[in-house]
Design a protein around this motif. Structure first.
Motif, PDB file in Angstrom:
ATOM      1  N   ALA A  91       0.956  -1.056  -0.073  1.00 10.01           N
ATOM      2  CA  ALA A  91       0.003  -0.052  -0.085  1.00 10.01           C
ATOM      3  C   ALA A  91       0.899   1.385   0.093  1.00 10.01           C
ATOM      4  O   ALA A  91       0.425   2.213  -0.290  1.00 10.01           O
ATOM      5  N   LEU A 116       2.774   2.745  -2.079  1.00 10.48           N
ATOM      6  CA  LEU A 116       2.872   3.219  -3.480  1.00 10.48           C
ATOM      7  C   LEU A 116       1.511   3.328  -4.239  1.00 10.48           C
ATOM      8  O   LEU A 116       1.101   3.852  -5.112  1.00 10.48           O
ATOM      9  N   ALA A 117       0.439   2.863  -3.356  1.00  9.54           N
ATOM     10  CA  ALA A 117      -1.054   2.866  -3.676  1.00  9.54           C
ATOM     11  C   ALA A 117      -1.703   4.027  -3.215  1.00  9.54           C
ATOM     12  O   ALA A 117      -2.898   3.987  -3.970  1.00  9.54           O
ATOM     13  N   ASP A 173      -3.022   7.924  -3.108  1.00  8.32           N
ATOM     14  CA  ASP A 173      -3.160   9.118  -4.292  1.00  8.32           C
ATOM     15  C   ASP A 173      -2.600  10.509  -4.035  1.00  8.32           C
ATOM     16  O   ASP A 173      -2.802  11.437  -4.567  1.00  8.32           O
ATOM     17  N   LEU A 205       4.582   3.771 -12.869  1.00 11.12           N
ATOM     18  CA  LEU A 205       3.815   3.463 -11.472  1.00 11.12           C
ATOM     19  C   LEU A 205       2.322   4.129 -11.723  1.00 11.12           C
ATOM     20  O   LEU A 205       1.355   3.724 -11.278  1.00 11.12           O
ATOM     21  N   HIS A 206       2.429   5.147 -12.856  1.00 11.45           N
ATOM     22  CA  HIS A 206       0.913   5.634 -12.985  1.00 11.45           C
ATOM     23  C   HIS A 206       0.066   4.706 -13.693  1.00 11.45           C
ATOM     24  O   HIS A 206      -1.152   5.025 -13.204  1.00 11.45           O
ATOM     25  N   ARG A 239      -0.321   1.746 -12.612  1.00  8.64           N
ATOM     26  CA  ARG A 239      -0.600   0.868 -11.695  1.00  8.64           C
ATOM     27  C   ARG A 239      -1.410   1.759 -10.454  1.00  8.64           C
ATOM     28  O   ARG A 239      -2.428   1.425  -9.935  1.00  8.64           O
ATOM     29  N   TYR A 240      -0.775   2.901 -10.341  1.00  9.46           N
ATOM     30  CA  TYR A 240      -1.379   3.658  -8.976  1.00  9.46           C
ATOM     31  C   TYR A 240      -1.305   5.152  -9.464  1.00  9.46           C
ATOM     32  O   TYR A 240      -0.526   5.974  -9.254  1.00  9.46           O
ATOM     33  N   ARG A 273      -2.119   8.903  -9.930  1.00  5.39           N
ATOM     34  CA  ARG A 273      -2.173  10.191  -8.791  1.00  5.39           C
ATOM     35  C   ARG A 273      -1.924  11.526  -9.674  1.00  5.39           C
ATOM     36  O   ARG A 273      -1.796  11.666 -10.930  1.00  5.39           O
TER      37      ARG A 273
END
Length: 839
Positions: free
Chosen positions: A162, A164-165, A167, A190-191, A193-194, A196
């Motif tokens: 969590a 990097l999960a 926002d 990363l964007h 998958r997660y 922000r």
């Protein structure tokens, strides 16, 4: 959109001091003159950066930072200060609300320490850095490529997925922002998958070309997020046509004539000394951000740093005036903070510098206008996933250092490190004194069964380890007899109570009994031998009747070991059984030795294993064993071990399997190793005990002349024929009785803790055995004795008199006595004579 911010052009006075120490000579002039490479931009650039030539076919030049602490030894205050300052600027940019939701990500290997320092500047932000060291059971949360690097693949391995999960803003930190490719690769991966809304890119220098400058804006619009850029200085690198080929030719020409190690060195360098320094790194603090580093970790590290720095300072040679703290590849932050704390500890009298070893192959040229003056080459020593290879330490040889403190993690403390061509040996050829400090490698607990080590050693046995006969007990321990582990009682107590060390990381100085005290031991043994024999026989009969007809006795070292030997002797005497018997380590707060459990599971049915201890106090070890076995089942998938401990005496009413619940003097509690086979209490310290090692202990061979271990065993077992009928009756009564634990002792300890204002049950040690341990190993405050207690307390009263500890009689005490450890202990809490004082 993007927003760009950088500091006004100014150079720190230390940043302007280049690798050679020649003021006014830019450490990039050699490369600039020969290849036509130049820097343009802020005035600060030439103070922040030098130039060198890579031994890399992908890029000719290397920007060498004077403030990063990688290739150029620098004041740790300067290195740490630059990172923290960048973090504070990011904090100001984001504001308090967004800062509280931010996560910081640093890049391996060069920016792991910088990124961590930036996270410190933000304050509450958790930190993670990419890594090139895979961990089998930790799932990847992402990865990316660094195309120009000599080792391109980066992994993201947070212990908490969590991390990097969220926002909140993601702050990405690298030492230089050159093309932007690495950052774009990271954000894109990363964007997906997660996603922000905001990213902040942080670097010491922004060196993008005009062609690359607009790519970040375009990318931000593409993903629909805001991307800010925060740097210390900015500029560009001027590269003439054909620079890569010219650079390769120049490297080849110089390497053809160079010898290793490159740079100034004596014709016949003296061999310096290599010694270990024990840091006592806090056991619950990761070594860095490879798997995540939280605000709570940061607070615990800050509290422990002054004591660790003091240990390093104490280990430095007398008269040292210039000292280098040398980190190790991705392990940059821990050495940096140690160096910074050391710098504050020793003051202006000692010039402390900091740099780290590296994977990066760079040409070394001994010229004031070149950033890499010298190079030491040594083999990789951490079993890297990409195989063996060369590693480097730059600008160390010829640096005028009186001592180098090499800091590595325990995963890198391997035979390759200590080989004749290993890092310490290479350093010792150029520096008079080398200290090696090992930080425990943090590896997240596997969420499921992991592969078990395949080659655990066989048990240690006497006479090579312990004064017991080889068939009496096998020790599932490693021999640390050659390691100095003892510390004064007062020093240990202060470290334990302050949280700076765990009690299992050192050993108390072995108590040497007076003649009067030895007379008490022999008198107590003569008086209690038959009583002990009855308890031994009774508990053994209960084990044979209820647990297993052929149990595997596993003593909890060391107090349980003499009892395990006596139970084995009873089974042989009364039933002709030759029971296997082992001793293993269990540590309060750390659990039982998992490798010992694995060995036992490989050689015996876990259902036959019976754990044995001497006595119960308040039941802390009983609870520790139960919790440790649950955790072991979860991690290894091995079931069947029964957490029920068999003890000689259970005054605390904590177990079902016991010989008696009376609180009486068990003579083996009166002494330490000299009644326990000359074996120390067990040791668990990350720099000595690796993930596939048994816990450790020492064999005090030098105490053989005063060893009473055989006397104790023989005195008790000699009474076996006399007590047979009594044991049969006692065992029959116990087997038919309600032996359900009431935990009466634990309740009494909690009550005493509050009534005496201690507020810590760990400082209340109930029972004769535990009170004796307090007197021998800890700093006692007072002893509570049950009114009317007789000869069972003669030895406790003698010890109390010798140490100036008051004995207070208490009515209705459920134990014969209770020992209280000094609840507010510092070394100032004892008098000049070393005796305890009252609060």
């Amino acid at each position: 959109m993007t927003e760009r911010a950088h500091a006004e052009g100014h150079a720190d006075k230390d940043a302007g001091e280049h690798a050679d120490g020649h003021a006014g000579v830019w450490s990039g002039s050699w490369v600039a003159e020969r290849l036509g490479v130049g820097l343009t931009g802020d005035e600060a650039l030439t103070g922040l950066l030098g130039l060198a030539l890579r031994r890399n076919p992908k890029r000719a030049h290397l920007l060498v930072s004077n403030v990063l602490g990688k290739h150029v030894p620098q004041s740790p205050a300067v290195v740490y200060g630059h990172g923290v300052a960048l973090g504070r600027r990011v904090r100001d940019l984001l504001g308090a609300e967004e800062t509280a939701r931010a996560v910081v990500l640093g890049y391996a290997e060069t920016a792991t320490g910088l990124g961590h320092s930036v996270a410190d500047g933000l304050g509450p932000a958790p930190y993670l850095h990419s890594t090139r060291r895979p961990v089998a059971h930790v799932p990847r949360a992402g990865g990316f490529e660094e195309s120009h690097s000599h080792a391109t693949s980066h992994l993201l391995l947070p212990e908490d997925p969590a991390l990097l999960a969220g926002d909140g803003p993601l702050v990405l930190v690298d030492d230089e922002f050159s093309t932007g490719n690495t950052v774009l690769n990271t954000v894109r991966a990363l964007h997906e998958r997660y996603p922000r809304k905001r990213y902040v890119v942080v670097a010491l220098v922004d060196m993008r070309s005009p062609a690359d400058a607009g790519r970040l804006d375009d990318f931000a619009r593409e993903i629909g997020a805001r991307v800010d850029l925060v740097t210390t200085a900015s500029g560009t690198v001027r590269l003439p046509p054909g620079v890569l080929e010219k650079g390769q030719e120049l490297v080849a020409r110089h390497e053809a004539t160079a010898t290793e190690p490159t740079g100034p060195a004596p014709a016949a360098p003296p061999a310096g000394s290599v010694e270990r320094v024990r840091l006592r790194w806090p056991h619950d603090v990761p070594d860095g951000g490879r798997h995540g580093f939280t605000a709570a970790h940061r607070a615990r590290l800050e509290a422990a740093l002054p004591a660790m720095a003091a240990r390093i300072a104490e280990a430095l040679p007398a008269g040292a005036r210039r000292v280098l703290v040398l980190g190790f590849e991705e392990l940059m932050y821990a050495p940096l903070r140690l160096a910074h704390a050391l710098e504050q500890t020793v003051g202006a009298d000692v010039d402390v510098r900091y740099s780290t070893t590296t994977r990066s192959p760079v040409l070394a040229v001994d010229d004031p206008g070149y950033a890499i003056r010298t190079r030491l080459v040594f083999p990789a020593h951490d079993d890297p996933a990409d195989g063996p290879g060369e590693r480097y330490a730059y600008n160390v040889a010829g640096g005028g250092f009186d001592a180098v403190v090499a800091v590595v993690d325990s995963a890198a403390d391997t035979p390759a490190l200590h080989a004749p061509d290993g890092l310490p040996a290479r350093l010792a050829a150029h520096v008079p004194h080398v200290l090696l400090a090992v930080v425990p490698s943090y590896v997240p607990r596997p969420p499921h069964a992991t592969e078990r080590p395949s080659m655990l050693p066989e048990p240690l046995r006497g006479p090579d380890f312990s004064s017991y006969a080889p068939d009496e007990v096998g020790w599932l321990l490693q021999d640390l007899s050659d390691v100095t582990l003892e510390a004064p009682t007062e020093e240990r107590e202060e470290a334990i109570q302050s949280g700076g060390a765990h009690y299992a990381e050192s050993l108390p100085v072995e108590y040497q009994p007076s003649e009067q005290y030895q007379d008490l031991f022999h008198a107590a043994l003569e008086t209690s031998a038959a009583r002990l024999a009855r308890a031994v026989g009774a508990v053994t009969e209960i084990v044979l009747a209820e647990r297993s007809p052929r149990p595997v006795l596993v003593s909890l070292a060391r107090a349980g070991t003499p009892v395990g030997v006596l139970m084995r002797r009873w089974a042989q005497f009364r039933h002709g059984l030759d029971l296997p018997h082992y001793a293993v380590s269990i540590v309060r707060g750390r659990g039982i030795d998992a490798n010992a459990l694995r060995w036992l599971a490989d050689h015996h049915d876990p259902a036959d294993v019976v754990f044995v201890d001497g006595w119960t106090g308040k039941g802390a070890i009983t609870r520790e064993l139960a919790a440790a076995l649950r955790a072991f089942e979860a991690t290894d998938g091995i079931t069947g071990f029964d957490p029920e401990i068999a003890v000689l005496a259970d005054p605390g009413s904590c177990v079902r399997t016991y010989g008696t619940r009376d609180d009486f003097l068990i003579p083996s509690a009166c002494l330490n190793s000299t009644v326990s086979g000359l074996i120390s209490r067990t040791v668990l310290r990350a720099d000595l005990v690796g993930p596939h090692d048994f816990h450790g202990a020492k064999f005090y061979r030098e105490l053989a002349a005063v060893d009473l271990s055989p006397d104790f065993l023989d005195a008790v077992s000699a009474r076996f024929p006399d007590v047979t009928d009594t044991v049969d009756a006692q065992a029959k009564d116990l087997l038919s009785a309600d032996r359900t634990p009431t935990w009466e002792g634990w309740a009494a300890v909690e009550r005493i803790s509050e009534e005496y204002g201690i507020h810590d049950v760990n400082l209340v040690k109930p029972g004769v055995g535990e009170t004796t341990r307090v007197m021998l190993r800890r700093v006692p405050w007072k002893v509570l004795a049950r009114t009317g207690a007789g000869a069972d307390l003669d030895h406790v009263r003698l010890l109390a008199e010798q140490r100036g500890v008051p004995v207070e009689e208490v009515a209705d005490l459920p134990y014969t006595c209770v020992g209280l450890i000094h609840p507010q202990y510092t070394r100032g809490a004892t008098g000049a004579d070393g005796k305890a004082v009252t609060l």
